[in-house]
Design an enzyme around this catalytic site. Sequence first.
Site, PDB file in Angstrom:
ATOM      1  N   HIS A 155      -6.939   6.030  10.323  1.00 46.11           N
ATOM      2  CA  HIS A 155      -5.982   5.689   9.745  1.00 46.11           C
ATOM      3  C   HIS A 155      -6.500   4.924   8.371  1.00 46.11           C
ATOM      4  O   HIS A 155      -6.897   3.600   8.427  1.00 46.11           O
ATOM      5  CB  HIS A 155      -5.023   4.542  10.678  1.00 46.11           C
ATOM      6  CG  HIS A 155      -3.809   4.220   9.900  1.00 46.11           C
ATOM      7  ND1 HIS A 155      -2.794   3.475  10.880  1.00 46.11           N
ATOM      8  CD2 HIS A 155      -3.256   4.257   8.819  1.00 46.11           C
ATOM      9  CE1 HIS A 155      -1.964   3.153  10.208  1.00 46.11           C
ATOM     10  NE2 HIS A 155      -1.864   3.453   8.799  1.00 46.11           N
TER      11      HIS A 155
ATOM     12  N   ARG B 287       3.694   7.549  10.939  1.00 47.40           N
ATOM     13  CA  ARG B 287       3.272   6.861  12.333  1.00 47.40           C
ATOM     14  C   ARG B 287       3.037   7.998  13.335  1.00 47.40           C
ATOM     15  O   ARG B 287       3.776   8.972  13.334  1.00 47.40           O
ATOM     16  CB  ARG B 287       4.358   5.731  12.915  1.00 47.40           C
ATOM     17  CG  ARG B 287       4.078   4.489  12.520  1.00 47.40           C
ATOM     18  CD  ARG B 287       2.735   3.837  12.586  1.00 47.40           C
ATOM     19  NE  ARG B 287       2.732   2.486  11.909  1.00 47.40           N
ATOM     20  CZ  ARG B 287       2.306   2.004  10.852  1.00 47.40           C
ATOM     21  NH1 ARG B 287       1.718   3.104   9.871  1.00 47.40           N
ATOM     22  NH2 ARG B 287       2.242   1.160  10.416  1.00 47.40           N
TER      23      ARG B 287
ATOM     24  N   ASN C 148       0.559  -1.297   0.033  1.00 43.14           N
ATOM     25  CA  ASN C 148       0.067  -0.078  -0.022  1.00 43.14           C
ATOM     26  C   ASN C 148       0.869   1.369  -0.021  1.00 43.14           C
ATOM     27  O   ASN C 148       0.278   2.292   0.378  1.00 43.14           O
ATOM     28  CB  ASN C 148      -1.032  -0.084   1.264  1.00 43.14           C
ATOM     29  CG  ASN C 148      -0.134  -0.213   2.560  1.00 43.14           C
ATOM     30  OD1 ASN C 148       0.899  -0.140   2.562  1.00 43.14           O
ATOM     31  ND2 ASN C 148      -1.079  -0.531   3.625  1.00 43.14           N
TER      32      ASN C 148
ATOM     33  N   GLN D  34      -3.996   3.881  18.716  1.00 39.07           N
ATOM     34  CA  GLN D  34      -5.136   3.567  17.577  1.00 39.07           C
ATOM     35  C   GLN D  34      -5.975   2.466  18.167  1.00 39.07           C
ATOM     36  O   GLN D  34      -5.508   1.393  18.276  1.00 39.07           O
ATOM     37  CB  GLN D  34      -4.649   3.338  16.112  1.00 39.07           C
ATOM     38  CG  GLN D  34      -4.028   4.581  15.633  1.00 39.07           C
ATOM     39  CD  GLN D  34      -3.559   4.555  14.055  1.00 39.07           C
ATOM     40  OE1 GLN D  34      -2.807   5.263  13.679  1.00 39.07           O
ATOM     41  NE2 GLN D  34      -3.693   3.133  13.312  1.00 39.07           N
TER      42      GLN D  34
HETATM   43  P1  NDP Z   1      10.476   1.909   3.278  1.00 38.22           P
HETATM   44  O1  NDP Z   1      11.074   0.815   3.861  1.00 38.22           O
HETATM   45  O2  NDP Z   1      10.299   1.718   1.591  1.00 38.22           O
HETATM   46  O3  NDP Z   1      10.936   3.290   3.407  1.00 38.22           O
HETATM   47  C1  NDP Z   1      11.259   3.802   4.564  1.00 38.22           C
HETATM   48  C2  NDP Z   1      12.619   4.776   4.421  1.00 38.22           C
HETATM   49  O4  NDP Z   1      12.700   5.461   5.758  1.00 38.22           O
HETATM   50  C3  NDP Z   1      13.777   4.053   3.995  1.00 38.22           C
HETATM   51  O5  NDP Z   1      14.184   4.896   2.770  1.00 38.22           O
HETATM   52  C4  NDP Z   1      14.845   4.414   5.129  1.00 38.22           C
HETATM   53  O6  NDP Z   1      15.787   4.884   4.760  1.00 38.22           O
HETATM   54  C5  NDP Z   1      14.175   5.669   5.804  1.00 38.22           C
HETATM   55  N1  NDP Z   1      14.620   5.908   7.183  1.00 38.22           N
HETATM   56  C6  NDP Z   1      14.382   4.874   8.146  1.00 38.22           C
HETATM   57  N2  NDP Z   1      14.812   5.571   9.310  1.00 38.22           N
HETATM   58  C7  NDP Z   1      15.256   6.885   8.886  1.00 38.22           C
HETATM   59  C8  NDP Z   1      15.804   7.951   9.547  1.00 38.22           C
HETATM   60  N3  NDP Z   1      16.019   8.051  11.208  1.00 38.22           N
HETATM   61  N4  NDP Z   1      15.765   9.261   9.016  1.00 38.22           N
HETATM   62  C9  NDP Z   1      15.281   9.203   7.615  1.00 38.22           C
HETATM   63  N5  NDP Z   1      15.120   8.252   6.994  1.00 38.22           N
HETATM   64  C10 NDP Z   1      14.771   7.055   7.468  1.00 38.22           C
HETATM   65  O7  NDP Z   1       8.832   1.779   3.634  1.00 38.22           O
HETATM   66  P2  NDP Z   1       7.691   2.602   3.034  1.00 38.22           P
HETATM   67  O8  NDP Z   1       7.961   3.814   2.312  1.00 38.22           O
HETATM   68  O9  NDP Z   1       6.766   1.485   2.171  1.00 38.22           O
HETATM   69  O10 NDP Z   1       6.839   2.848   4.298  1.00 38.22           O
HETATM   70  C11 NDP Z   1       7.268   3.825   5.252  1.00 38.22           C
HETATM   71  C12 NDP Z   1       6.582   3.841   6.561  1.00 38.22           C
HETATM   72  O11 NDP Z   1       4.995   4.391   6.099  1.00 38.22           O
HETATM   73  C13 NDP Z   1       6.199   2.614   7.037  1.00 38.22           C
HETATM   74  O12 NDP Z   1       7.202   2.051   7.892  1.00 38.22           O
HETATM   75  C14 NDP Z   1       4.959   2.768   7.886  1.00 38.22           C
HETATM   76  O13 NDP Z   1       5.186   3.126   9.273  1.00 38.22           O
HETATM   77  C15 NDP Z   1       4.264   3.896   7.122  1.00 38.22           C
HETATM   78  N6  NDP Z   1       3.085   3.191   6.365  1.00 38.22           N
HETATM   79  C16 NDP Z   1       1.887   3.758   6.492  1.00 38.22           C
HETATM   80  C17 NDP Z   1       0.793   3.536   5.910  1.00 38.22           C
HETATM   81  C18 NDP Z   1      -0.642   3.968   6.176  1.00 38.22           C
HETATM   82  O14 NDP Z   1      -1.658   3.613   5.894  1.00 38.22           O
HETATM   83  N7  NDP Z   1      -0.853   5.347   6.703  1.00 38.22           N
HETATM   84  C19 NDP Z   1       0.645   2.153   5.058  1.00 38.22           C
HETATM   85  C20 NDP Z   1       2.158   2.061   4.808  1.00 38.22           C
HETATM   86  C21 NDP Z   1       3.131   2.384   5.476  1.00 38.22           C
HETATM   87  P3  NDP Z   1      17.154   3.793   4.336  1.00 38.22           P
HETATM   88  O15 NDP Z   1      16.543   2.892   3.442  1.00 38.22           O
HETATM   89  O16 NDP Z   1      17.851   4.895   3.606  1.00 38.22           O
HETATM   90  O17 NDP Z   1      17.769   3.212   5.448  1.00 38.22           O
END
Ligand code: NDP
Length: 401
Positions: free
Chosen positions: A333, A285, A147, A314
Amino acid sequence: MAKIVLVLYDDPVDGYPKSYARDDIPNITKYPDGQTAPTPSAIDFTPGELLGSVSGELGLRKYLESNGHTLVVTSDKDGANSKLDQELHDAEIVISQPFWPAYMTAERIAKAPKLKAIITAGIGSDHTDLQAAMDRGITVAEVTYCNSNSVAEHVVMQMLSLVRNYIPSYNWVTKGGWNIADCVARSYDIEGMHVGTVAAGRIGLRVLRLLKPFDVNLHYLDRHRLPESVEKELNLTHHTSLESLAKACDIVTLNCPLHPETEHMINDETLKFFKRGTYLVNTARGKLCDRDAIVRALESGKLAGYAGDVWFPQPAPQDHPWRTMPHHGMTPHISGTSLSAQARYAAGTREILEAYFSGKPIRDEYLVVQGGKLAGVGAHSYSAGNATGGSEEAAKFKKVN
Ligand code: NDP
């Protein structure tokens, strides 16, 4: 044979739908990075139907029961006497969606001696105490990418609604008004603004790509740099600190996972870096932000608007201040649980279950914890530890409903 406890949100208050607004949904087979959409051996649901609420059962009952397993489905997940707690003693697998998370705290895990797997039907396993899962050798998996694009669409929608003052203007219409000056006194164009994402992973990068045609200036903060070709294509400015990103941007969106390192990254101190009148959109989150600092920033005008769909806990208690703070555009959400997304993560959950029961490896891209340590995608995206603290507050919602 296994007992599976599936925690889902309640059916619509006016009943499970008998018909739908549309007859079909597009069939997405591949994600932008080439990863394939879920590939279970079969599905027992109609894509486009409501699967994430109790009666939808993620379309899993026929598959599980025909293989001799027991499926318990409930929305009753909070408080010590919840149905979830009652079922834990002999549960082998607990499945829930981040929208209505079964907070799998260390206490809950301790109540479940037979528990072997916790599956997130969606993305984001921060509702599970990952440290406790590691300590017990429990496998944690989620349906990576299912998603991400759904959420990115929500982010862009909410940015535009805040900047253009859409919700208050809509409200004037439903109240019978024609109050143009009231509507436009806080309405701007996004064109030319500086927009930044904290994290350019699957969602963050999609947001950047979707925004490009709006002729905005794009920024990102991430621990790892995107390929040079992508930076050039989108004309991106990379930042190495939140301070630098916040100082440059008119709109900031949070798209990183919640884990102990990112909890409360937006707080009174870091908000000082933001320009007055910044819009903040957080669909990642709720706990990435200090709840009360956001309220203070909206009241002082430091933030011109805040939107998103994620809260902590939540469901959010009725007195959660984000329900009533000024200039917000919050939804429950929902961004990752459109009917389109549900079809993908229901299929992904089945794919994970099929692998689990046949002893085949779960895709690396779905794994968060395995064999006592962070694994697969989890080893890249999460840090060890626990981000479930305070989740017992979710029971407050139940008391008044
Ligand atoms: P990804 O794993 O593709 O992306 C997460 C990114 O966050 C990576 O690029 C990672 O960097 C980066 N990251 C981690 N820690 C840090 C930090 N301290 N500072 C900066 N960047 C950081 O996940 P998605 O994009 O698919 O999803 C992200 C989040 O969105 C999920 O973990 C979830 O919490 C939330 N989500 C919410 C949904 C909703 O319904 N509202 C549904 C799906 C997800 P790197 O790879 O460079 O280490």
